[in-house]
Design a protein around this motif. Structure first.
Motif, PDB file in Angstrom:
ATOM      1  N   LYS A  83      -0.050  14.260  -3.589  1.00 50.22           N
ATOM      2  CA  LYS A  83      -0.789  13.029  -3.906  1.00 50.22           C
ATOM      3  C   LYS A  83      -0.800  12.785  -5.415  1.00 50.22           C
ATOM      4  CE  LYS A  83      -5.622  11.388  -3.853  1.00 50.22           C
ATOM      5  NZ  LYS A  83      -5.465   9.965  -3.544  1.00 50.22           N
ATOM      6  N   LYS A  84      -1.044  13.842  -6.167  1.00 51.86           N
ATOM      7  CA  LYS A  84      -1.059  13.733  -7.635  1.00 51.86           C
ATOM      8  C   LYS A  84       0.304  13.300  -8.163  1.00 51.86           C
ATOM      9  CE  LYS A  84      -1.914  16.555 -11.773  1.00 51.86           C
ATOM     10  NZ  LYS A  84      -2.264  17.923 -12.256  1.00 51.86           N
ATOM     11  N   GLU A  85       1.375  13.890  -7.631  1.00 54.77           N
ATOM     12  CA  GLU A  85       2.728  13.567  -8.084  1.00 54.77           C
ATOM     13  C   GLU A  85       3.096  12.117  -7.749  1.00 54.77           C
ATOM     14  OE1 GLU A  85       5.658  16.496  -6.859  1.00 54.77           O
ATOM     15  OE2 GLU A  85       4.116  18.054  -6.904  1.00 54.77           O
ATOM     16  N   VAL A  86       2.717  11.669  -6.561  1.00 56.08           N
ATOM     17  CA  VAL A  86       3.034  10.293  -6.163  1.00 56.08           C
ATOM     18  C   VAL A  86       2.274   9.301  -7.041  1.00 56.08           C
ATOM     19  CG1 VAL A  86       2.869   8.582  -4.307  1.00 56.08           C
ATOM     20  CG2 VAL A  86       3.648  10.900  -3.791  1.00 56.08           C
ATOM     21  N   GLU A  87       1.007   9.578  -7.285  1.00 53.33           N
ATOM     22  CA  GLU A  87       0.210   8.666  -8.110  1.00 53.33           C
ATOM     23  C   GLU A  87       0.715   8.625  -9.551  1.00 53.33           C
ATOM     24  OE1 GLU A  87      -3.993   8.803  -5.609  1.00 53.33           O
ATOM     25  OE2 GLU A  87      -3.786  10.020  -7.419  1.00 53.33           O
ATOM     26  N   GLU A  88       1.254   9.726 -10.034  1.00 56.08           N
ATOM     27  CA  GLU A  88       1.856   9.727 -11.374  1.00 56.08           C
ATOM     28  C   GLU A  88       3.144   8.903 -11.381  1.00 56.08           C
ATOM     29  OE1 GLU A  88       2.367  13.846 -12.293  1.00 56.08           O
ATOM     30  OE2 GLU A  88       0.275  14.138 -12.923  1.00 56.08           O
ATOM     31  N   ALA A  89       3.870   8.913 -10.264  1.00 54.76           N
ATOM     32  CA  ALA A  89       5.122   8.151 -10.170  1.00 54.76           C
ATOM     33  C   ALA A  89       4.862   6.655 -10.013  1.00 54.76           C
ATOM     34  CB  ALA A  89       5.960   8.667  -8.999  1.00 54.76           C
ATOM     35  N   PHE A  90       3.674   6.304  -9.489  1.00 50.88           N
ATOM     36  CA  PHE A  90       3.332   4.897  -9.269  1.00 50.88           C
ATOM     37  C   PHE A  90       1.967   4.622  -9.897  1.00 50.88           C
ATOM     38  CE2 PHE A  90       6.035   6.345  -5.796  1.00 50.88           C
ATOM     39  CZ  PHE A  90       7.086   5.443  -5.890  1.00 50.88           C
ATOM     40  N   PRO A  91       1.922   4.492 -11.212  1.00 52.01           N
ATOM     41  CA  PRO A  91       0.650   4.298 -11.916  1.00 52.01           C
ATOM     42  C   PRO A  91      -0.117   3.084 -11.390  1.00 52.01           C
ATOM     43  CG  PRO A  91       2.445   4.690 -13.471  1.00 52.01           C
ATOM     44  CD  PRO A  91       3.077   4.484 -12.133  1.00 52.01           C
ATOM     45  N   GLY A  92      -1.416   3.276 -11.231  1.00 49.37           N
ATOM     46  CA  GLY A  92      -2.258   2.186 -10.769  1.00 49.37           C
ATOM     47  C   GLY A  92      -2.377   2.084  -9.267  1.00 49.37           C
ATOM     48  N   HIS A  93      -1.673   2.954  -8.531  1.00 49.34           N
ATOM     49  CA  HIS A  93      -1.724   2.932  -7.069  1.00 49.34           C
ATOM     50  C   HIS A  93      -2.332   4.238  -6.563  1.00 49.34           C
ATOM     51  CE1 HIS A  93       0.627  -0.757  -6.420  1.00 49.34           C
ATOM     52  NE2 HIS A  93       1.239  -0.403  -7.530  1.00 49.34           N
ATOM     53  N   GLU A  94      -3.554   4.151  -6.037  1.00 48.80           N
ATOM     54  CA  GLU A  94      -4.179   5.328  -5.447  1.00 48.80           C
ATOM     55  C   GLU A  94      -3.615   5.550  -4.047  1.00 48.80           C
ATOM     56  OE1 GLU A  94      -8.571   7.139  -4.258  1.00 48.80           O
ATOM     57  OE2 GLU A  94      -8.415   5.200  -5.284  1.00 48.80           O
ATOM     58  N   MET A  95      -3.208   6.775  -3.755  1.00 51.57           N
ATOM     59  CA  MET A  95      -2.583   7.072  -2.474  1.00 51.57           C
ATOM     60  C   MET A  95      -3.615   7.622  -1.496  1.00 51.57           C
ATOM     61  SD  MET A  95       0.792   9.400  -1.585  1.00 51.57           S
ATOM     62  CE  MET A  95       0.098  11.038  -1.402  1.00 51.57           C
ATOM     63  N   HIS A  96      -3.860   6.888  -0.407  1.00 54.23           N
ATOM     64  CA  HIS A  96      -4.700   7.417   0.666  1.00 54.23           C
ATOM     65  C   HIS A  96      -3.942   8.562   1.343  1.00 54.23           C
ATOM     66  CE1 HIS A  96      -7.620   7.515   3.920  1.00 54.23           C
ATOM     67  NE2 HIS A  96      -6.579   7.673   4.728  1.00 54.23           N
ATOM     68  N   LEU A  97      -4.652   9.627   1.696  1.00 52.44           N
ATOM     69  CA  LEU A  97      -4.009  10.822   2.259  1.00 52.44           C
ATOM     70  C   LEU A  97      -4.724  11.249   3.524  1.00 52.44           C
ATOM     71  CD1 LEU A  97      -1.828  13.073   1.591  1.00 52.44           C
ATOM     72  CD2 LEU A  97      -3.705  14.332   0.530  1.00 52.44           C
TER      73      LEU A  97
ATOM     74  N   TRP B  17       0.854  -1.183   0.000  1.00 51.42           N
ATOM     75  CA  TRP B  17       0.000   0.000   0.000  1.00 51.42           C
ATOM     76  C   TRP B  17       0.893   1.237   0.000  1.00 51.42           C
ATOM     77  CZ3 TRP B  17      -4.905  -1.331  -0.638  1.00 51.42           C
ATOM     78  CH2 TRP B  17      -5.397  -2.510  -0.066  1.00 51.42           C
ATOM     79  N   ILE B  18       0.522   2.253  -0.763  1.00 53.92           N
ATOM     80  CA  ILE B  18       1.200   3.549  -0.700  1.00 53.92           C
ATOM     81  C   ILE B  18       0.200   4.555  -0.134  1.00 53.92           C
ATOM     82  CG2 ILE B  18       2.215   5.439  -2.034  1.00 53.92           C
ATOM     83  CD1 ILE B  18       3.260   3.397  -4.014  1.00 53.92           C
ATOM     84  N   ALA B  19       0.642   5.315   0.847  1.00 54.03           N
ATOM     85  CA  ALA B  19      -0.230   6.320   1.462  1.00 54.03           C
ATOM     86  C   ALA B  19       0.583   7.580   1.734  1.00 54.03           C
ATOM     87  CB  ALA B  19      -0.846   5.788   2.754  1.00 54.03           C
ATOM     88  N   GLY B  20      -0.109   8.678   2.003  1.00 49.27           N
ATOM     89  CA  GLY B  20       0.571   9.945   2.240  1.00 49.27           C
ATOM     90  C   GLY B  20       0.006  10.664   3.452  1.00 49.27           C
ATOM     91  N   ALA B  21       0.769  11.615   3.955  1.00 46.40           N
ATOM     92  CA  ALA B  21       0.332  12.408   5.096  1.00 46.40           C
ATOM     93  C   ALA B  21       0.941  13.804   4.989  1.00 46.40           C
ATOM     94  CB  ALA B  21       0.742  11.744   6.411  1.00 46.40           C
ATOM     95  N   TYR B  22       0.397  14.733   5.782  1.00 45.67           N
ATOM     96  CA  TYR B  22       0.834  16.133   5.693  1.00 45.67           C
ATOM     97  C   TYR B  22       0.517  16.846   6.997  1.00 45.67           C
ATOM     98  CZ  TYR B  22      -4.157  16.975   4.969  1.00 45.67           C
ATOM     99  OH  TYR B  22      -5.521  17.006   5.126  1.00 45.67           O
ATOM    100  N   THR B  23       1.107  18.016   7.187  1.00 44.84           N
ATOM    101  CA  THR B  23       0.811  18.815   8.374  1.00 44.84           C
ATOM    102  C   THR B  23       0.367  20.219   7.976  1.00 44.84           C
ATOM    103  OG1 THR B  23       3.153  19.434   8.592  1.00 44.84           O
ATOM    104  CG2 THR B  23       2.405  17.566   9.897  1.00 44.84           C
ATOM    105  N   ASN B  24      -0.938  20.439   8.075  1.00 49.08           N
ATOM    106  CA  ASN B  24      -1.532  21.774   7.931  1.00 49.08           C
ATOM    107  C   ASN B  24      -1.239  22.423   6.574  1.00 49.08           C
ATOM    108  OD1 ASN B  24      -3.184  23.713   9.182  1.00 49.08           O
ATOM    109  ND2 ASN B  24      -1.416  25.020   9.619  1.00 49.08           N
ATOM    110  N   ASN B  25      -1.229  21.637   5.502  1.00 51.03           N
ATOM    111  CA  ASN B  25      -0.953  22.170   4.159  1.00 51.03           C
ATOM    112  C   ASN B  25      -1.690  21.343   3.107  1.00 51.03           C
ATOM    113  OD1 ASN B  25       0.683  19.958   4.807  1.00 51.03           O
ATOM    114  ND2 ASN B  25       2.385  20.622   3.534  1.00 51.03           N
TER     115      ASN B  25
END
Length: 289
Positions: free
Chosen positions: A249-263, A233-241
């Protein structure tokens, strides 16, 4: 078959409302801010927390009190036979050790505490995995064993926007913070297992993002059998931004086609030490049962 409840804490990023929807109980993490007690997602929102942080409030993290944990466990055990409790990593908080002690002394055979070194979206995934296994009929011990087998199969990479909060918390020296600020460095940290460590230094946000994406690619190749295996699983997180995070999220999903990143927003227990403006990406091996 035993009726098994899944409990985690708010460090997982699962809100009280989401917990109700998922069928997962969530312990709110306590904070002390300017001498006043707050509880995440109860009387302290993400926005309020970062407002207080920006005002240079005196913010300290704590752990759920034994009484609050036992009160929740007792309430849940009126409807369930057993509990799987997944707190934040023991390497980042003492709450896991405290829960272990309470469970072994007062709830043997009833409460199983899982110390699988997770935080934020990786902790969330463990709670989801545990719920799926419980719904599939696995025993409490089988669920614990599966989660612990996967214990080291996860990494988090976090790029900081500022060194101010690491300096304030005594995690780096004032001289190191001043030099990093002067050079406009964007440190990239890694959480793997129980440790939060320095991973790399970037001069720009773009370089920091590239470092994190390449780190995930290396993990996929070296630890997860390559992109075609897809056993992660690929997921993402952030602090107040949020806007920057959605772009990330868009950049990561473009780097890993077919993998939706939960954020999700990064846990406030981590956010108070690294401050606003951070971006993170995680990779976690899927649990099979």
């Amino acid at each position: 078959m035993s009726k098994i409840a899944i409990i985690t804490d708010s460090n997982s990023g699962i809100t009280q409302k989401q917990g109700e929807e998922l069928g997962i109980f969530v312990v709110p993490m306590p904070f002390m801010i300017n001498g006043q007690d707050f509880f995440e997602d109860i009387n302290l929102t993400q926005a309020e927390f970062y407002e207080k942080l920006a005002e240079d409030a005196d913010v300290s993290t704590s752990q759920p009190s034994p009484d609050s944990l036992m009160t929740m466990w007792d309430k849940v055990l009126k409807e369930y036979d057993q509990i799987i409790y997944i707190p934040m990593s023991s390497g980042l908080s003492g709450s896991c050790q405290s829960a272990h002690m309470i469970a072994s002394e007062e709830y043997e055979g009833k409460v199983f505490v899982v110390d699988n070194q997770r935080i934020s979206v990786t902790q969330r995934q463990s709670a989801l995995d545990a719920k799926e296994m419980a719904d599939a009929g696995l025993s409490a011990q089988e669920i614990v064993d599966k989660l612990m087998e996967n214990k080291m199969e996860s990494s988090i990479y976090i790029m900081l926007d500022t060194l101010h909060y690491l300096k304030k918390g005594g995690r780096i020296t004032p001289a190191a913070a001043a030099l990093g600020t002067l050079l406009r460095l964007k440190p990239v940290l890694q959480i793997q297992g129980e440790k939060l460590d320095a991973f790399a230094k970037a001069r720009t946000t773009a370089q920091g993002k590239s470092i994190m994406i390449n780190a995930i690619k290396a993990d996929i190749e070296n630890r997860f059998g390559g992109m075609e295996a897809g056993d992660f699983w690929i997921a993402g997180a952030y602090t107040n931004n949020l806007d920057a995070a959605l772009e990330w999220k868009k950049e990561v999903e473009e780097a890993f086609p077919g993998h939706e990143m939960h954020l999700d927003p990064l846990s406030l227990s981590v956010g108070c030490h690294i401050g606003p403006g951070s971006l993170a990406v995680t990779i976690t091996r899927k649990v099979h049962f």
